[in-house]
Design a protein around this motif. Structure first.
Motif, PDB file in Angstrom:
ATOM      1  N   GLY A  70      -1.957  10.980 -57.866  1.00  0.00           N
ATOM      2  CA  GLY A  70      -1.321  12.224 -58.292  1.00  0.00           C
ATOM      3  C   GLY A  70      -2.176  13.451 -58.063  1.00  0.00           C
ATOM      4  O   GLY A  70      -1.894  14.514 -58.613  1.00  0.00           O
ATOM      5  N   LYS A  71      -3.212  13.330 -57.283  1.00  0.00           N
ATOM      6  CA  LYS A  71      -4.087  14.473 -57.014  1.00  0.00           C
ATOM      7  C   LYS A  71      -3.559  15.337 -55.874  1.00  0.00           C
ATOM      8  O   LYS A  71      -3.978  16.475 -55.719  1.00  0.00           O
ATOM      9  N   ILE A  72      -2.668  14.777 -55.080  1.00  0.00           N
ATOM     10  CA  ILE A  72      -2.030  15.522 -53.990  1.00  0.00           C
ATOM     11  C   ILE A  72      -0.527  15.389 -54.181  1.00  0.00           C
ATOM     12  O   ILE A  72      -0.017  14.296 -54.451  1.00  0.00           O
ATOM     13  N   LYS A  73       0.181  16.507 -54.046  1.00  0.00           N
ATOM     14  CA  LYS A  73       1.630  16.454 -54.157  1.00  0.00           C
ATOM     15  C   LYS A  73       2.217  15.824 -52.912  1.00  0.00           C
ATOM     16  O   LYS A  73       1.705  15.986 -51.806  1.00  0.00           O
ATOM     17  N   GLU A  74       3.306  15.111 -53.100  1.00  0.00           N
ATOM     18  CA  GLU A  74       4.031  14.557 -51.953  1.00  0.00           C
ATOM     19  C   GLU A  74       4.726  15.709 -51.253  1.00  0.00           C
ATOM     20  O   GLU A  74       5.375  16.540 -51.894  1.00  0.00           O
ATOM     21  N   ARG A  75       4.598  15.754 -49.954  1.00  0.00           N
ATOM     22  CA  ARG A  75       5.296  16.792 -49.193  1.00  0.00           C
ATOM     23  C   ARG A  75       6.747  16.405 -49.049  1.00  0.00           C
ATOM     24  O   ARG A  75       7.065  15.275 -48.690  1.00  0.00           O
ATOM     25  N   GLU A  76       7.592  17.356 -49.297  1.00  0.00           N
ATOM     26  CA  GLU A  76       9.018  17.110 -49.100  1.00  0.00           C
ATOM     27  C   GLU A  76       9.436  17.792 -47.828  1.00  0.00           C
ATOM     28  O   GLU A  76       9.098  18.930 -47.584  1.00  0.00           O
ATOM     29  N   GLY A  77      10.145  17.054 -47.008  1.00  0.00           N
ATOM     30  CA  GLY A  77      10.591  17.643 -45.767  1.00  0.00           C
ATOM     31  C   GLY A  77      10.844  16.579 -44.723  1.00  0.00           C
ATOM     32  O   GLY A  77      10.877  15.385 -45.014  1.00  0.00           O
ATOM     33  N   ARG A  78      11.023  17.012 -43.538  1.00  0.00           N
ATOM     34  CA  ARG A  78      11.411  16.128 -42.447  1.00  0.00           C
ATOM     35  C   ARG A  78      10.335  15.090 -42.127  1.00  0.00           C
ATOM     36  O   ARG A  78      10.635  13.949 -41.866  1.00  0.00           O
ATOM     37  N   LYS A  79       9.059  15.492 -42.131  1.00  0.00           N
ATOM     38  CA  LYS A  79       7.994  14.566 -41.722  1.00  0.00           C
ATOM     39  C   LYS A  79       7.915  13.375 -42.661  1.00  0.00           C
ATOM     40  O   LYS A  79       7.741  12.246 -42.219  1.00  0.00           O
ATOM     41  N   ASP A  80       8.004  13.603 -43.984  1.00  0.00           N
ATOM     42  CA  ASP A  80       7.934  12.485 -44.920  1.00  0.00           C
ATOM     43  C   ASP A  80       9.143  11.579 -44.787  1.00  0.00           C
ATOM     44  O   ASP A  80       9.048  10.361 -44.925  1.00  0.00           O
ATOM     45  N   ALA A  81      10.300  12.170 -44.517  1.00  0.00           N
ATOM     46  CA  ALA A  81      11.521  11.366 -44.395  1.00  0.00           C
ATOM     47  C   ALA A  81      11.431  10.436 -43.182  1.00  0.00           C
ATOM     48  O   ALA A  81      11.848   9.290 -43.240  1.00  0.00           O
ATOM     49  N   VAL A  82      10.850  10.929 -42.103  1.00  0.00           N
ATOM     50  CA  VAL A  82      10.730  10.124 -40.883  1.00  0.00           C
ATOM     51  C   VAL A  82       9.655   9.065 -41.058  1.00  0.00           C
ATOM     52  O   VAL A  82       9.795   7.937 -40.628  1.00  0.00           O
ATOM     53  N   ARG A  83       8.551   9.406 -41.724  1.00  0.00           N
ATOM     54  CA  ARG A  83       7.419   8.500 -41.856  1.00  0.00           C
ATOM     55  C   ARG A  83       7.749   7.310 -42.743  1.00  0.00           C
ATOM     56  O   ARG A  83       7.279   6.215 -42.524  1.00  0.00           O
ATOM     57  N   LYS A  84       8.564   7.523 -43.789  1.00  0.00           N
ATOM     58  CA  LYS A  84       8.853   6.430 -44.736  1.00  0.00           C
ATOM     59  C   LYS A  84       9.824   5.461 -44.209  1.00  0.00           C
ATOM     60  O   LYS A  84      10.312   5.068 -43.420  1.00  0.00           O
TER      61      LYS A  84
END
Length: 84
Positions: A70-84
């Protein structure tokens, strides 16, 4: 590197010697070769490739660990959607 050499005859003008030299250089392809090699980059060695890959993997695992803690926020957006 291939070198071009022209010797001047006694009755030959400087312009004709220069012209012969230019033609010889063109025929040997020296200028073409130099221009081709001018901006080419060296290929990385296998060791360097492995080292860079290990750095990327280590960085990625560190970021994932920090996200889990929890020290870094999860980025919301296209890159995270593609990576997961």
């Amino acid at each position: 590197m291939i070198s071009a050499e022209v010797t001047k005859a006694t009755t030959e003008s400087n312009a004709s010697v220069l012209r012969r030299f230019t033609k010889k250089v063109q025929g040997l392809g020296t200028v073409r070769l130099v221009r081709k090699l001018r901006y080419s980059a060296r290929q990385l060695s296998d060791f360097k490739k492995k080292k860079e890959a290990l750095k990327r993997i280590e960085k990625r695992t560190n970021i994932d660990r920090l996200k889990k803690l929890g020290k870094i926020k999860e980025r919301e957006g296209r890159k995270d959607a593609v990576r997961k």
